[in-house]
Design a protein around this motif. Structure first.
Motif, PDB file in Angstrom:
ATOM      1  N   TYR A 157      39.133  52.273  40.086  1.00 30.75           N
ATOM      2  CA  TYR A 157      39.177  50.715  39.992  1.00 30.75           C
ATOM      3  C   TYR A 157      37.978  50.061  39.841  1.00 30.75           C
ATOM      4  O   TYR A 157      38.128  49.146  38.789  1.00 30.75           O
ATOM      5  CB  TYR A 157      39.818  50.278  41.206  1.00 30.75           C
ATOM      6  N   GLU A 167      35.189  32.447  38.121  1.00 32.53           N
ATOM      7  CA  GLU A 167      34.591  31.448  38.723  1.00 32.53           C
ATOM      8  C   GLU A 167      32.903  31.401  38.466  1.00 32.53           C
ATOM      9  O   GLU A 167      32.319  30.278  39.015  1.00 32.53           O
ATOM     10  CB  GLU A 167      34.486  32.269  40.306  1.00 32.53           C
ATOM     11  N   THR A 175      37.702  37.979  38.505  1.00 33.01           N
ATOM     12  CA  THR A 175      36.860  37.538  39.707  1.00 33.01           C
ATOM     13  C   THR A 175      36.938  38.493  40.904  1.00 33.01           C
ATOM     14  O   THR A 175      37.785  39.202  40.907  1.00 33.01           O
ATOM     15  CB  THR A 175      37.296  36.164  40.236  1.00 33.01           C
ATOM     16  N   SER A 176      35.854  38.260  41.755  1.00 35.04           N
ATOM     17  CA  SER A 176      36.016  39.365  43.000  1.00 35.04           C
ATOM     18  C   SER A 176      37.251  39.102  43.791  1.00 35.04           C
ATOM     19  O   SER A 176      37.705  40.159  44.301  1.00 35.04           O
ATOM     20  CB  SER A 176      34.771  39.119  43.747  1.00 35.04           C
ATOM     21  N   GLU A 200      39.940  38.279  42.823  1.00 32.35           N
ATOM     22  CA  GLU A 200      41.263  38.917  41.993  1.00 32.35           C
ATOM     23  C   GLU A 200      41.274  40.264  42.231  1.00 32.35           C
ATOM     24  O   GLU A 200      42.352  41.041  42.318  1.00 32.35           O
ATOM     25  CB  GLU A 200      41.139  38.522  40.336  1.00 32.35           C
ATOM     26  N   LYS A 201      39.973  40.810  42.115  1.00 32.87           N
ATOM     27  CA  LYS A 201      39.924  42.347  42.068  1.00 32.87           C
ATOM     28  C   LYS A 201      40.276  42.757  43.417  1.00 32.87           C
ATOM     29  O   LYS A 201      41.161  43.693  43.511  1.00 32.87           O
ATOM     30  CB  LYS A 201      38.514  42.761  41.767  1.00 32.87           C
ATOM     31  N   SER A 202      39.813  42.078  44.528  1.00 30.13           N
ATOM     32  CA  SER A 202      40.247  42.630  45.780  1.00 30.13           C
ATOM     33  C   SER A 202      41.750  42.717  46.074  1.00 30.13           C
ATOM     34  O   SER A 202      42.182  43.438  46.785  1.00 30.13           O
ATOM     35  CB  SER A 202      39.302  42.005  46.884  1.00 30.13           C
ATOM     36  N   ILE A 214      44.263  42.422  44.008  1.00 24.91           N
ATOM     37  CA  ILE A 214      45.051  43.815  43.263  1.00 24.91           C
ATOM     38  C   ILE A 214      44.773  44.868  43.758  1.00 24.91           C
ATOM     39  O   ILE A 214      45.860  45.620  44.082  1.00 24.91           O
ATOM     40  CB  ILE A 214      44.540  43.550  41.732  1.00 24.91           C
ATOM     41  N   LEU A 215      43.569  45.237  44.332  1.00 25.26           N
ATOM     42  CA  LEU A 215      43.235  46.450  45.004  1.00 25.26           C
ATOM     43  C   LEU A 215      44.309  46.687  46.318  1.00 25.26           C
ATOM     44  O   LEU A 215      44.756  47.882  46.621  1.00 25.26           O
ATOM     45  CB  LEU A 215      41.676  46.760  45.138  1.00 25.26           C
TER      46      LEU A 215
END
Lengths: 297, 171
Positions: free
Chosen positions: B13, B99, A19-20, A22-24, A26-27
């Protein structure tokens, strides 16, 4: 049909994504890391650490190189110990190891003993070479030169020694040992020559008489050369004995002179005392005579 | 200089994070654990970049790290009792929802679940090469680098694994 299902399955798997949020997250977590944060903090109680130096500097390489050098040179020294003049390691033994051993001897007596040991060693090396039939001119010259050097050094050290008894002992032991060794060496050479002579006789039977004469001449020459080392030993021992005798004579002369001087002084003292005593007796006689005269009067 | 490095990292990334996540999820069958492994993988890349190490192929580098982290995770997992693992496996389902998941996509993901099960049934030396070749579209050379084998050996494993997978599909 089945392959279509496979392709469909692959496409569906490729659609699985984060998901966006989760991505943000982790980054953000990854970028918040900096190199300085994770570096170990040096302890204020840490003193000098040899293991730390080994790990973090080039000291490890230096130590490793030194160790390799020391260990390999130890092996070299050990290997050269039993080497003969025909070996590559022989110069290391003669020019490096043995002089170092000599430096470590401090008194003149010890040095003299060491030099006598070395000269006996040279003879035993000549024996070993003769056994192998490798005692050629080059090796003979090498051993002869070394032997002369050892003899000179031995003479010098014996001159330095004050204790005549010890010096005599060293010389006696040395001459005995050298004579025995030289005899053994001569025997070995003569055995070797006998074998050579037999072989040559067999050959000469097949060949003409002229060739036989030539061989005999050559053998005679070889014999005369072989005796060189034993002659050198004998010459040197004689010189050493003469030197020692001279020294002893000098010492004896000195002692005689001292005794003479001492005797002279005693004689003069005795004469004086005799004179004194005679004077005293004369005086006493005079006194007595005077007294007698007075009494008579 | 640092901003330039951050931008470079962000680009990598964006391109590779989903592939690494998928790869981890397929192997560990746990969304949270897969997220953890993905983060750790990118953290290792970031550390290498900060140290100034030169990375020739970012994709292969990331997959190699992820592959090793998964192996480490399996080794740690061995310390659990065998019974607990078996019990969990019976009830376990692949948690691949996100989601965007709705009722339509749920029906379409049935084929993906089936394929993942079949890939996981393959022997370990065929599983990863087949997945990396047909799902992530990596070349045999890259697969060889990731697994530490030659490109030739990787292509052999891919062909044999695909043959086995097709046989299982036909059953």
């Amino acid at each position: 049909m089945k392959n279509k299902n496979l392709d469909k399955g692959i496409k569906e798997i490729q659609n699985i994504k984060m998901t966006s949020l989760e991505k943000s997250q982790i980054l953000e977590n990854v970028l918040s890391f900096s190199v300085t944060e994770n570096q170990p903090i040096k302890s204020p109680y840490q003193g000098f650490s040899f293991s730390f130096l080994l790990k973090n500097t080039r000291l490890a390489y230096v130590v490793a190189v030194c160790l390799i050098f020391v260990l390999s040179s130890g092996g070299l020294v050990f290997a050269s110990e039993a080497s003969l003049p025909d070996s590559i390691l022989y110069p290391i033994k003669v020019k490096i190891i043995e002089p170092i051993g000599g430096v470590l001897k401090f008194s003149a007596k010890e040095k003299a003993q060491y030099e006598s040991k070395l000269s006996i060693k040279r003879i035993s090396e000549a024996e070993a070479l003769a056994q192998k039939n490798k005692l050629d001119d080059v090796n003979k010259k090498k051993l002869g030169d070394l032997l002369l050097n050892h003899m000179d050094a031995l003479n010098k050290e014996i001159d330095k020694t004050d204790d005549n008894r010890e010096a005599n002992k060293i010389i006696d032991n040395f001459t005995k040992e050298m004579n025995v060794r030289a005899k053994i060496l001569d025997n070995k050479k003569s055995e070797g020559r006998k074998v050579d002579g037999n072989k040559q006789n067999e050959i000469s039977k097949e060949k003409s008489k002229d060739q036989e004469d030539k061989h005999k001449k050559i053998i005679k020459e070889i014999r005369s050369e072989d005796l060189e080392i034993s002659n050198v030993v004998e010459m040197n021992t004689e010189v050493m004995k003469e030197n020692q005798k001279k020294k002893e004579l000098e010492v004896i002369n000195k002692e005689i002179k001292k005794e003479e001087i001492h005797n002279d002084t005693i004689d003069t003292k005795v004469e004086k005392s005799i004179n004194k005593s005679s004077d005293n007796s004369n005086n006493e006689r005079k006194d007595k005579n005077d007294k007698h005269k007075e009494n008579e009067d | 200089m640092e901003q330039h490095m951050i931008n470079k990292f962000e680009n990598i990334y964006k391109e590779e994070s989903d592939a690494i996540f998928r790869f981890c999820l397929l192997r560990v069958s746990d969304r949270e654990k897969a997220l953890d492994l993905t983060q750790e993988t990118f953290l290792r890349l970031w550390k290498s970049m900060l140290k100034g190490e030169e990375i020739l192929n970012n994709k292969a580098f990331l997959f190699k790290i992820a592959h090793r982290l998964i192996i480490d995770w399996y080794r740690k997992k061995k310390s659990f009792s065998l019974e607990s693992i078996l019990e969990r496996r019976e009830d376990e389902e692949y948690d691949i929802l996100d989601e965007n998941t709705d009722t339509e996509s749920l029906s379409t993901q049935a084929e993906a679940r089936h394929l993942i099960e079949k890939i996981n049934d393959l022997p370990s030396y065929h599983r990863t090469p087949v997945y990396l070749r047909y799902v992530e579209d990596l070349s045999p050379v890259e697969i060889g680098k990731i697994l530490g084998i030659s490109a030739n050996a990787a292509s052999v494993r891919i062909n044999r694994g695909l043959k086995e997978l097709k046989e299982q599909y036909e059953k």
